[in-house]
Design an enzyme around this catalytic site. Structure first.
Site, PDB file in Angstrom:
ATOM      1  N   ASP A   1       0.835  -1.209   0.000  1.00  0.00           N
ATOM      2  CA  ASP A   1       0.000   0.000   0.000  1.00  0.00           C
ATOM      3  C   ASP A   1       0.868   1.257   0.000  1.00  0.00           C
ATOM      4  O   ASP A   1       1.965   1.256   0.562  1.00  0.00           O
ATOM      5  CB  ASP A   1      -0.907  -0.024   1.248  1.00  0.00           C
ATOM      6  CG  ASP A   1      -2.043   0.982   1.138  1.00  0.00           C
ATOM      7  OD1 ASP A   1      -2.282   1.518   0.029  1.00  0.00           O
ATOM      8  OD2 ASP A   1      -2.681   1.244   2.174  1.00  0.00           O
TER       9      ASP A   1
ATOM     10  N   ASN B   1     -10.579  -2.702  -6.481  1.00  0.00           N
ATOM     11  CA  ASN B   1      -9.713  -1.817  -7.266  1.00  0.00           C
ATOM     12  C   ASN B   1     -10.282  -1.451  -8.641  1.00  0.00           C
ATOM     13  O   ASN B   1      -9.843  -0.493  -9.272  1.00  0.00           O
ATOM     14  CB  ASN B   1      -8.309  -2.419  -7.443  1.00  0.00           C
ATOM     15  CG  ASN B   1      -7.449  -2.313  -6.195  1.00  0.00           C
ATOM     16  OD1 ASN B   1      -6.561  -3.128  -5.973  1.00  0.00           O
ATOM     17  ND2 ASN B   1      -7.697  -1.312  -5.344  1.00  0.00           N
TER      18      ASN B   1
ATOM     19  N   SER C   1      -8.545  -4.962   4.660  1.00  0.00           N
ATOM     20  CA  SER C   1      -9.047  -4.729   3.297  1.00  0.00           C
ATOM     21  C   SER C   1      -9.425  -6.001   2.539  1.00  0.00           C
ATOM     22  O   SER C   1      -9.039  -6.196   1.384  1.00  0.00           O
ATOM     23  CB  SER C   1      -8.010  -3.933   2.480  1.00  0.00           C
ATOM     24  OG  SER C   1      -7.753  -2.687   3.087  1.00  0.00           O
TER      25      SER C   1
HETATM   26  C1  FPP Z   1      -1.528   0.081  -3.454  1.00  0.00           C
HETATM   27  O1  FPP Z   1      -1.131   1.431  -3.484  1.00  0.00           O
HETATM   28  C2  FPP Z   1      -1.058  -0.715  -4.590  1.00  0.00           C
HETATM   29  C3  FPP Z   1      -1.836  -1.345  -5.524  1.00  0.00           C
HETATM   30  C4  FPP Z   1      -3.304  -1.291  -5.508  1.00  0.00           C
HETATM   31  C5  FPP Z   1      -1.254  -2.112  -6.632  1.00  0.00           C
HETATM   32  C6  FPP Z   1      -0.011  -2.891  -6.344  1.00  0.00           C
HETATM   33  C7  FPP Z   1       0.722  -3.077  -7.608  1.00  0.00           C
HETATM   34  C8  FPP Z   1       2.060  -3.045  -7.779  1.00  0.00           C
HETATM   35  C9  FPP Z   1       3.009  -2.896  -6.657  1.00  0.00           C
HETATM   36  C10 FPP Z   1       2.667  -3.115  -9.126  1.00  0.00           C
HETATM   37  C11 FPP Z   1       2.416  -4.338  -9.946  1.00  0.00           C
HETATM   38  C12 FPP Z   1       2.502  -5.606  -9.235  1.00  0.00           C
HETATM   39  C13 FPP Z   1       3.163  -6.724  -9.617  1.00  0.00           C
HETATM   40  C14 FPP Z   1       2.961  -7.955  -8.837  1.00  0.00           C
HETATM   41  C15 FPP Z   1       4.122  -6.775 -10.749  1.00  0.00           C
HETATM   42  P1  FPP Z   1      -2.260   2.537  -3.626  1.00  0.00           P
HETATM   43  O2  FPP Z   1      -2.411   2.835  -5.072  1.00  0.00           O
HETATM   44  O3  FPP Z   1      -3.487   2.101  -2.942  1.00  0.00           O
HETATM   45  O4  FPP Z   1      -1.598   3.762  -2.887  1.00  0.00           O
HETATM   46  P2  FPP Z   1      -2.328   4.899  -2.042  1.00  0.00           P
HETATM   47  O5  FPP Z   1      -3.000   4.214  -0.904  1.00  0.00           O
HETATM   48  O6  FPP Z   1      -1.199   5.770  -1.614  1.00  0.00           O
HETATM   49  O7  FPP Z   1      -3.274   5.584  -2.960  1.00  0.00           O
END
Ligand code: FPP
Length: 247
Positions: free
Chosen positions: A21, A69, A197
Site C-alpha cells: 500500500d 480496485n 481490506s
Molecule cells: C496500493 O497502493 C497498490 C496497488 C493497488 C497495486 C499494487 C501493484 C504493484 C506494486 C505493481 C504491480 C505488481 C506486480 C505484482 C508486478 P495505492 O495505489 O493504494 O496507494 P495509495 O494508498 O497511496 O493511494
C-alpha cells in the site's frame, strides 16, 4: 546490524502475505501521477521476492489487485494491467533462474485477456519450480472467496455428496483458492494503514500482523527481514498460555 544473518532459519514463517500500500501517495509526494508509484512498486516486489527466496520463505502472497480496485479511474486500472503484463514478461527468466513458482488467487477470468494469457503462460512455465511459491492476488476478495466455498460445500451437501458433519475446518480450507498452501503466519501492510481490506480473512486467523510506516515503493528486502525478526520475537500461543508453551 546484518538483518539477514540475524534471522533464525529454524523459526521462519512458512507463509508471508503482503498488502502493498502507498504507491499513490509516494507518487503524489513527488508531484507525479499515481501510476509512477505503481511503477516504483514493481522494484519493491522484485527486491522482496528475492529477499524472501534468499532466506527460505516457502510461500509469499502479494495483494496486487483487489475486487474493489476496479472502482479506480479507468486510466489507472488500464495502466496497472499493462504493468502486470510487462512485469510478467520481464520476470519469467528471473523466476526460473531462482526456482520460484508463480501462482495466482482471485477470479482471474475477469481480468483483460492479455493479462490472463500472460499469467497462465508464466504459471505454466514455472510450475515445476520448488524453492518458493509466489502468489499474486489478482481480482481477489476474501468475502467472495468464502462465499464461493460455502456455495460449493452447500451444493455438495444438498446432493448428498457430503454429510453436514464432514464440514470441518480442513474441508473448508480445501475449498478456498489457497487450498494447497499453509495458513498465513505473518501479514505485512505498508503505508501506516491498519486495515485488512478483505485480504485472506480465513487464512490469517492466527497470523502475526505487522504494520509498517514506509510506503510500498520504499520497501526493500531489509524491511522484510526486519519484519521477520519482529515476528520471531513474538510468542505465538495459539490460544495456549505462555507457561504451557515454556514448561
Ligand atoms: C496500493 O497502493 C497498490 C496497488 C493497488 C497495486 C499494487 C501493484 C504493484 C506494486 C505493481 C504491480 C505488481 C506486480 C505484482 C508486478 P495505492 O495505489 O493504494 O496507494 P495509495 O494508498 O497511496 O493511494
Amino acid at each position: 546490524m546484518d538483518l539477514k544473518n540475524s534471522i533464525d532459519k529454524n523459526n521462519l514463517p512458512k507463509h508471508v502475505a503482503i498488502i502493498m500500500d502507498g504507491n499513490g501517495r509516494w507518487a503524489k509526494k513527488q508531484g507525479k501521477l499515481r501510476i509512477f508509484g505503481h511503477n516504483g512498486g514493481v522494484k519493491s516486489v522484485r527486491d522482496t521476492v528475492e529477499g524472501a527466496a534468499e532466506i527460505g520463505i516457502k510461500y509469499l502472497t502479494m495483494y496486487a489487485f483487489s475486487t474493489e480496485n476496479w472502482n479506480r479511474p479507468k486510466l489507472e486500472v488500464d495502466a496497472l494491467m499493462a504493468l502486470l503484463v510487462s512485469s510478467l514478461k520481464d520476470e519469467l527468466t528471473t523466476l526460473n533462474k531462482n526456482n520460484i513458482k508463480l501462482n495466482s488467487i482471485g477470479d482471474t477470468s475477469k481480468l483483460p485477456l492479455r493479462v490472463q494469457k500472460n499469467l497462465a503462460s508464466v504459471i505454466d512455465q514455472t510450475k515445476n519450480n520448488s524453492r518458493m511459491t509466489l502468489t499474486l492476488a489478482l481480482n481477489y476478495g476474501s468475502k467472495s472467496e468464502i462465499l464461493t466455498a460455502v456455495k460449493s460445500i452447500a451444493s455438495k451437501a444438498k446432493n448428498n455428496e457430503l454429510n453436514i458433519d464432514d464440514i470441518t475446518e480442513s474441508l473448508f480450507s480445501e475449498n478456498l483458492y489457497t487450498s494447497n498452501m499453509p495458513d498465513v503466519d505473518l501479514l505485512i501492510r505498508t503505508s501506516g494503514e491498519t486495515r485488512i481490506s478483505n485480504f485472506l480473512l480465513w487464512q490469517i486467523a492466527y497470523a502475526e500482523l505487522i504494520f509498517i510506516e514506509k510506503l510500498w515503493p520504499d520497501f526493500r528486502k531489509d524491511d522484510l527481514f526486519e519484519a521477520i525478526l519482529n515476528y520471531q520475537n513474538k510468542e505465538r500461543r495459539f490460544g495456549k498460555t505462555s507457561e504451557q508453551l515454556n514448561p
